[in-house]
Design a protein around this motif. Structure first.
Motif, PDB file in Angstrom:
ATOM      1  N   PRO A  33      53.676  35.994  44.592  1.00 27.50           N
ATOM      2  CA  PRO A  33      54.824  35.464  45.318  1.00 27.50           C
ATOM      3  C   PRO A  33      55.215  36.345  46.507  1.00 27.50           C
ATOM      4  CG  PRO A  33      55.464  36.148  43.096  1.00 27.50           C
ATOM      5  CD  PRO A  33      54.003  36.380  43.235  1.00 27.50           C
ATOM      6  N   ALA A  34      54.855  37.619  46.491  1.00 25.91           N
ATOM      7  CA  ALA A  34      55.225  38.530  47.579  1.00 25.91           C
ATOM      8  C   ALA A  34      54.423  38.244  48.852  1.00 25.91           C
ATOM      9  CB  ALA A  34      55.031  39.980  47.147  1.00 25.91           C
ATOM     10  N   CYS A  35      53.081  38.135  48.743  1.00 21.63           N
ATOM     11  CA  CYS A  35      52.259  37.905  49.937  1.00 21.63           C
ATOM     12  C   CYS A  35      51.774  36.458  50.050  1.00 21.63           C
ATOM     13  CB  CYS A  35      51.074  38.870  49.975  1.00 21.63           C
ATOM     14  SG  CYS A  35      49.780  38.570  48.738  1.00 21.63           S
ATOM     15  N   GLY A  36      51.935  35.679  48.969  1.00 28.22           N
ATOM     16  CA  GLY A  36      51.560  34.271  48.984  1.00 28.22           C
ATOM     17  C   GLY A  36      50.081  33.994  48.782  1.00 28.22           C
ATOM     18  N   GLU A  37      49.267  35.040  48.603  1.00 31.76           N
ATOM     19  CA  GLU A  37      47.823  34.865  48.478  1.00 31.76           C
ATOM     20  C   GLU A  37      47.396  34.609  47.035  1.00 31.76           C
ATOM     21  OE1 GLU A  37      45.569  34.760  50.993  1.00 31.76           O
ATOM     22  OE2 GLU A  37      47.244  34.951  52.396  1.00 31.76           O
ATOM     23  N   ALA A  38      46.399  33.738  46.875  1.00 36.38           N
ATOM     24  CA  ALA A  38      45.795  33.497  45.567  1.00 36.38           C
ATOM     25  C   ALA A  38      44.669  34.499  45.382  1.00 36.38           C
ATOM     26  CB  ALA A  38      45.248  32.078  45.493  1.00 36.38           C
ATOM     27  N   HIS A  39      44.420  34.879  44.130  1.00 39.33           N
ATOM     28  CA  HIS A  39      43.301  35.783  43.854  1.00 39.33           C
ATOM     29  C   HIS A  39      42.666  35.446  42.505  1.00 39.33           C
ATOM     30  CE1 HIS A  39      46.752  37.945  42.052  1.00 39.33           C
ATOM     31  NE2 HIS A  39      45.873  38.310  41.135  1.00 39.33           N
ATOM     32  N   PHE A  40      41.457  35.927  42.374  1.00 33.90           N
ATOM     33  CA  PHE A  40      40.711  35.753  41.144  1.00 33.90           C
ATOM     34  C   PHE A  40      39.910  37.037  40.973  1.00 33.90           C
ATOM     35  CE2 PHE A  40      37.229  34.473  38.448  1.00 33.90           C
ATOM     36  CZ  PHE A  40      37.874  33.688  37.517  1.00 33.90           C
ATOM     37  N   TRP A  41      39.927  37.565  39.966  1.00 37.14           N
ATOM     38  CA  TRP A  41      39.967  37.565  38.527  1.00 37.14           C
ATOM     39  C   TRP A  41      41.394  37.743  38.080  1.00 37.14           C
ATOM     40  CZ3 TRP A  41      37.292  35.817  34.734  1.00 37.14           C
ATOM     41  CH2 TRP A  41      37.497  36.273  33.467  1.00 37.14           C
ATOM     42  N   PRO A  42      41.797  37.093  36.973  1.00 35.24           N
ATOM     43  CA  PRO A  42      43.192  37.151  36.542  1.00 35.24           C
ATOM     44  C   PRO A  42      43.670  38.579  36.248  1.00 35.24           C
ATOM     45  CG  PRO A  42      41.993  35.457  35.341  1.00 35.24           C
ATOM     46  CD  PRO A  42      40.991  36.231  36.118  1.00 35.24           C
ATOM     47  N   ARG A  43      44.679  38.969  36.959  1.00 34.92           N
ATOM     48  CA  ARG A  43      45.325  40.266  36.728  1.00 34.92           C
ATOM     49  C   ARG A  43      46.762  40.177  37.209  1.00 34.92           C
ATOM     50  NH1 ARG A  43      40.749  41.388  39.816  1.00 34.92           N
ATOM     51  NH2 ARG A  43      41.143  40.960  41.973  1.00 34.92           N
ATOM     52  N   ALA A  44      47.628  40.959  36.603  1.00 38.51           N
ATOM     53  CA  ALA A  44      49.063  40.881  36.885  1.00 38.51           C
ATOM     54  C   ALA A  44      49.434  41.503  38.227  1.00 38.51           C
ATOM     55  CB  ALA A  44      49.845  41.552  35.765  1.00 38.51           C
ATOM     56  N   ILE A  45      48.672  42.476  38.693  1.00 42.49           N
ATOM     57  CA  ILE A  45      48.984  43.145  39.958  1.00 42.49           C
ATOM     58  C   ILE A  45      48.121  42.538  41.059  1.00 42.49           C
ATOM     59  CG2 ILE A  45      48.898  45.343  41.196  1.00 42.49           C
ATOM     60  CD1 ILE A  45      49.560  46.687  38.529  1.00 42.49           C
ATOM     61  N   CYS A  46      48.739  42.197  42.160  1.00 45.83           N
ATOM     62  CA  CYS A  46      48.023  41.590  43.283  1.00 45.83           C
ATOM     63  C   CYS A  46      47.046  42.608  43.871  1.00 45.83           C
ATOM     64  CB  CYS A  46      49.018  41.134  44.351  1.00 45.83           C
ATOM     65  SG  CYS A  46      48.233  40.442  45.825  1.00 45.83           S
ATOM     66  N   PRO A  47      45.749  42.241  43.981  1.00 46.21           N
ATOM     67  CA  PRO A  47      44.773  43.170  44.553  1.00 46.21           C
ATOM     68  C   PRO A  47      44.880  43.273  46.074  1.00 46.21           C
ATOM     69  CG  PRO A  47      43.696  41.116  44.021  1.00 46.21           C
ATOM     70  CD  PRO A  47      45.118  41.006  43.529  1.00 46.21           C
ATOM     71  N   LEU A  48      45.693  42.412  46.686  1.00 47.87           N
ATOM     72  CA  LEU A  48      45.808  42.388  48.141  1.00 47.87           C
ATOM     73  C   LEU A  48      47.005  43.195  48.647  1.00 47.87           C
ATOM     74  CD1 LEU A  48      44.979  38.613  48.390  1.00 47.87           C
ATOM     75  CD2 LEU A  48      43.431  40.522  48.803  1.00 47.87           C
ATOM     76  N   CYS A  49      48.171  43.024  47.993  1.00 51.60           N
ATOM     77  CA  CYS A  49      49.364  43.764  48.444  1.00 51.60           C
ATOM     78  C   CYS A  49      49.898  44.725  47.384  1.00 51.60           C
ATOM     79  CB  CYS A  49      50.456  42.807  48.902  1.00 51.60           C
ATOM     80  SG  CYS A  49      51.301  41.932  47.568  1.00 51.60           S
ATOM     81  N   HIS A  50      49.300  44.701  46.194  1.00 51.83           N
ATOM     82  CA  HIS A  50      49.611  45.620  45.088  1.00 51.83           C
ATOM     83  C   HIS A  50      50.995  45.417  44.475  1.00 51.83           C
ATOM     84  CE1 HIS A  50      45.875  47.436  46.233  1.00 51.83           C
ATOM     85  NE2 HIS A  50      46.335  47.621  47.461  1.00 51.83           N
ATOM     86  N   LYS A  51      51.574  44.262  44.667  1.00 53.93           N
ATOM     87  CA  LYS A  51      52.845  43.947  44.020  1.00 53.93           C
ATOM     88  C   LYS A  51      52.568  43.443  42.608  1.00 53.93           C
ATOM     89  CE  LYS A  51      55.388  44.514  47.737  1.00 53.93           C
ATOM     90  NZ  LYS A  51      56.325  45.567  47.919  1.00 53.93           N
ATOM     91  N   ALA A  52      53.510  43.702  41.733  1.00 51.42           N
ATOM     92  CA  ALA A  52      53.371  43.248  40.342  1.00 51.42           C
ATOM     93  C   ALA A  52      53.930  41.831  40.211  1.00 51.42           C
ATOM     94  CB  ALA A  52      54.110  44.201  39.416  1.00 51.42           C
ATOM     95  N   GLU A  53      53.706  41.263  39.033  1.00 56.15           N
ATOM     96  CA  GLU A  53      54.278  39.963  38.673  1.00 56.15           C
ATOM     97  C   GLU A  53      53.660  38.795  39.430  1.00 56.15           C
ATOM     98  OE1 GLU A  53      56.115  40.023  36.007  1.00 56.15           O
ATOM     99  OE2 GLU A  53      56.110  42.193  36.089  1.00 56.15           O
ATOM    100  N   THR A  54      52.354  38.714  39.456  1.00 58.18           N
ATOM    101  CA  THR A  54      51.711  37.524  40.007  1.00 58.18           C
ATOM    102  C   THR A  54      51.909  36.365  39.033  1.00 58.18           C
ATOM    103  OG1 THR A  54      49.604  38.147  39.009  1.00 58.18           O
ATOM    104  CG2 THR A  54      49.985  38.858  41.278  1.00 58.18           C
ATOM    105  N   GLU A  55      51.700  35.149  39.513  1.00 56.14           N
ATOM    106  CA  GLU A  55      51.987  33.955  38.710  1.00 56.14           C
ATOM    107  C   GLU A  55      50.729  33.110  38.538  1.00 56.14           C
ATOM    108  OE1 GLU A  55      54.961  32.236  41.210  1.00 56.14           O
ATOM    109  OE2 GLU A  55      56.509  33.633  40.534  1.00 56.14           O
TER     110      GLU A  55
END
Length: 129
Positions: A33-55
Motif C-alpha cells: 500500500p505504501a508504493c502501490g507495487e505488486a510483487h511475487f514471491w509472497p512476503r510481508a515486507i515489500c522488496p521494492l520500498c521495504h515497507k512492512a504490511e503488504t496485502e
C-alpha cells in the motif's frame, strides 16, 4: 513427465495463505500500500520500498513469456522453465506444463495454473493461452 514425481512445495507461515488459495485454484500476489507495487514471491515486507504490511491480492495470473529454457537432463524428464512477466508487473519463475514445451516463445501469452503433485499438494505451473 509425471506430476507425481514433483515434490510438494515447502509451506511456511508467510506463504501459507498463498498455498491455501492455490488449493482452491486462486493465484495471489502481494501489493504494497505504501508504493502501490505488486510483487511475487509472497512476503510481508515489500522488496521494492521495504515497507512492512503488504496485502494479499487475487490476480488472474496472466502475462507474457519474458524468457524460457528447457531442462533436458532431469531424472523426471524434460521440462520447461520460464519467467512470466505478469500484467501486474512482477516476473514469476515458473515451470510450464509438459504439453506446452514445443510451442513456447518469448512474448507468447500464458497463465498461472495449479496442478496437484506429490502428496496431492498444489504446485504452480503455467500454460499457454
Amino acid at each position: 513427465m509425471s506430476y507425481d514425481k514433483i515434490p510438494a512445495p515447502i509451506v511456511n507461515p508467510e506463504s501459507k495463505p498463498f498455498w491455501d488459495a492455490a488449493a482452491e485454484g486462486k493465484f495471489l500476489l502481494r501489493r504494497c500500500p505504501a508504493c502501490g507495487e505488486a510483487h511475487f514471491w509472497p512476503r510481508a515486507i515489500c522488496p521494492l520500498c521495504h515497507k512492512a504490511e503488504t496485502e494479499w491480492e487475487e490476480s488472474p495470473g496472466e502475462g507474457t513469456i519474458y524468457t524460457w529454457t528447457v531442462m533436458r537432463k532431469s531424472p523426471r524428464g524434460a521440462f520447461a522453465l520460464a519467467y512470466l512477466e505478469l500484467d501486474e508487473g512482477p516476473r514469476v519463475y515458473v515451470q510450464f506444463r509438459p504439453e506446452d514445451n514445443d510451442d513456447l516463445a518469448i512474448g507468447k501469452r500464458a497463465k498461472i495454473m495449479f496442478h496437484p503433485v506429490k502428496d496431492d499438494q498444489p504446485m504452480m505451473f503455467a500454460k499457454l493461452i
